[in-house]
Design a protein around this motif. Structure first.
Motif, mmCIF file in Angstrom:
data_model
loop_
_atom_site.group_PDB
_atom_site.id
_atom_site.type_symbol
_atom_site.label_atom_id
_atom_site.label_comp_id
_atom_site.label_asym_id
_atom_site.label_seq_id
_atom_site.Cartn_x
_atom_site.Cartn_y
_atom_site.Cartn_z
ATOM 1 N N ASP A 160 0.883 -1.238 -0.080
ATOM 2 C CA ASP A 160 -0.005 0.125 0.026
ATOM 3 C C ASP A 160 0.697 1.245 0.155
ATOM 4 O O ASP A 160 1.319 1.387 1.081
ATOM 5 C CB ASP A 160 -0.767 0.061 1.203
ATOM 6 C CG ASP A 160 -1.930 1.075 1.290
ATOM 7 O OD1 ASP A 160 -1.544 2.043 0.423
ATOM 8 O OD2 ASP A 160 -2.487 1.310 2.235
ATOM 9 N N HIS A 162 0.330 4.173 0.181
ATOM 10 C CA HIS A 162 0.128 5.188 1.375
ATOM 11 C C HIS A 162 0.704 4.936 2.608
ATOM 12 O O HIS A 162 0.999 6.054 3.512
ATOM 13 C CB HIS A 162 -1.353 5.388 1.587
ATOM 14 C CG HIS A 162 -2.186 5.844 0.401
ATOM 15 N ND1 HIS A 162 -1.780 7.148 -0.197
ATOM 16 C CD2 HIS A 162 -3.054 5.392 -0.576
ATOM 17 C CE1 HIS A 162 -2.648 7.432 -1.232
ATOM 18 N NE2 HIS A 162 -3.254 6.272 -1.540
ATOM 19 N N SER A 163 1.119 3.876 2.821
ATOM 20 C CA SER A 163 1.480 3.477 4.238
ATOM 21 C C SER A 163 3.092 3.002 4.325
ATOM 22 O O SER A 163 3.477 2.430 5.129
ATOM 23 C CB SER A 163 0.770 2.209 5.047
ATOM 24 O OG SER A 163 0.584 1.252 4.046
ATOM 25 N N TYR A 164 3.880 3.171 3.211
ATOM 26 C CA TYR A 164 5.116 2.592 3.019
ATOM 27 C C TYR A 164 6.006 4.185 2.919
ATOM 28 O O TYR A 164 5.611 4.858 2.038
ATOM 29 C CB TYR A 164 5.453 1.833 1.800
ATOM 30 C CG TYR A 164 6.104 0.960 1.821
ATOM 31 C CD1 TYR A 164 7.586 1.156 1.584
ATOM 32 C CD2 TYR A 164 5.828 -0.366 2.409
ATOM 33 C CE1 TYR A 164 8.581 -0.045 1.628
ATOM 34 C CE2 TYR A 164 7.027 -1.452 2.440
ATOM 35 C CZ TYR A 164 8.312 -0.945 2.110
ATOM 36 O OH TYR A 164 9.247 -1.928 2.285
ATOM 37 N N ASP A 165 7.243 3.700 3.496
ATOM 38 C CA ASP A 165 8.178 5.283 3.415
ATOM 39 C C ASP A 165 8.840 5.050 2.035
ATOM 40 O O ASP A 165 9.300 4.062 1.562
ATOM 41 C CB ASP A 165 9.322 4.851 4.425
ATOM 42 C CG ASP A 165 10.477 6.074 4.273
ATOM 43 O OD1 ASP A 165 10.264 7.068 4.368
ATOM 44 O OD2 ASP A 165 11.671 5.542 3.871
ATOM 45 N N LYS A 166 8.532 5.914 1.391
ATOM 46 C CA LYS A 166 8.846 6.076 -0.122
ATOM 47 C C LYS A 166 10.417 5.833 -0.515
ATOM 48 O O LYS A 166 10.690 5.238 -1.638
ATOM 49 C CB LYS A 166 8.277 7.331 -0.633
ATOM 50 C CG LYS A 166 6.865 7.276 -0.845
ATOM 51 C CD LYS A 166 6.104 8.606 -0.921
ATOM 52 C CE LYS A 166 4.359 8.242 -1.079
ATOM 53 N NZ LYS A 166 3.802 7.439 0.221
#
Length: 192
Positions: A160, A162-166
């Motif tokens: 996901d 939105h919930s992961y350090d890019k």
């Protein structure tokens, strides 16, 4: 749908090699053409896998080597009898799915399912085997991570965004790409 026709009667003969249909030489994802069947995730998985083969000069064959019969180098070859075996990873192991080279066509004699814009057989054969294992051409769709797993046997990971350090994600993707062990597809889910 009007009738079933053999691939050799539908595909462009300009792409034949020495008068023989090309099954899967020098494949690339750019040749994947979708038609009326709702299997975009399946075709996305085929395109990504073909790009991987192309990127690494066809030294790492993720999907083209899943089509039989093959020559002595593991390249799929044309069978004049129209019978093929496609290897898919189903229910926890590699399975042989037997198919013929008949595909559904429209009134105008054009494929209803996916095909190669370069006149090759691989896309139609892999799509037919996949759809045979999943209930036929009346297909409601799937997830590309699952489809990649079925074609390659590589374990999928759904992330996901939105919930992961890019930054961490980008490093993982880049390192996987450099090491030749990463394929990426994206899906949106329901769009409202």
């Amino acid at each position: 749908f009007k009738y079933w026709a053999r691939l050799i009667d539908v595909l462009d003969k300009d792409y034949y090699v020495n008068g023989v249909p090309d099954v899967a030489t020098q494949i690339t994802g750019y040749e994947v053409k979708q038609k009326q069947v709702g299997d975009c995730s399946v075709l996305c998985s085929l395109a990504v896998s073909a790009h991987h083969e192309f990127k690494f000069n066809h030294q790492v064959k993720l999907i083209s080597n899943n089509i039989y019969p093959q020559d002595q180098f593991g390249n799929p070859i044309y069978n004049p009898e129209g019978k093929y075996i496609v290897k898919l990873y189903l229910n926890g192991s590699w399975r042989a799915v037997e198919i013929d080279d008949y595909i559904p066509v429209s009134d105008s004699g054009k494929p209803i399912g996916a095909y190669s814009q370069k006149g090759k057989m691989w896309i139609s054969l892999l799509e037919k085997a996949y759809l045979k294992a999943h209930g036929g051409y009346d297909f409601d769709g799937s997830l590309s991570s699952r489809d990649l797993f079925i074609f390659t046997g590589w374990l999928p990971e759904n992330i996901d965004l939105h919930s992961y350090d890019k930054e961490t994600l980008w490093r993982r993707i880049y390192n996987g790409y450099r090491n030749r062990d990463c394929l990426i597809t994206c899906g949106t889910g329901a769009i409202e």
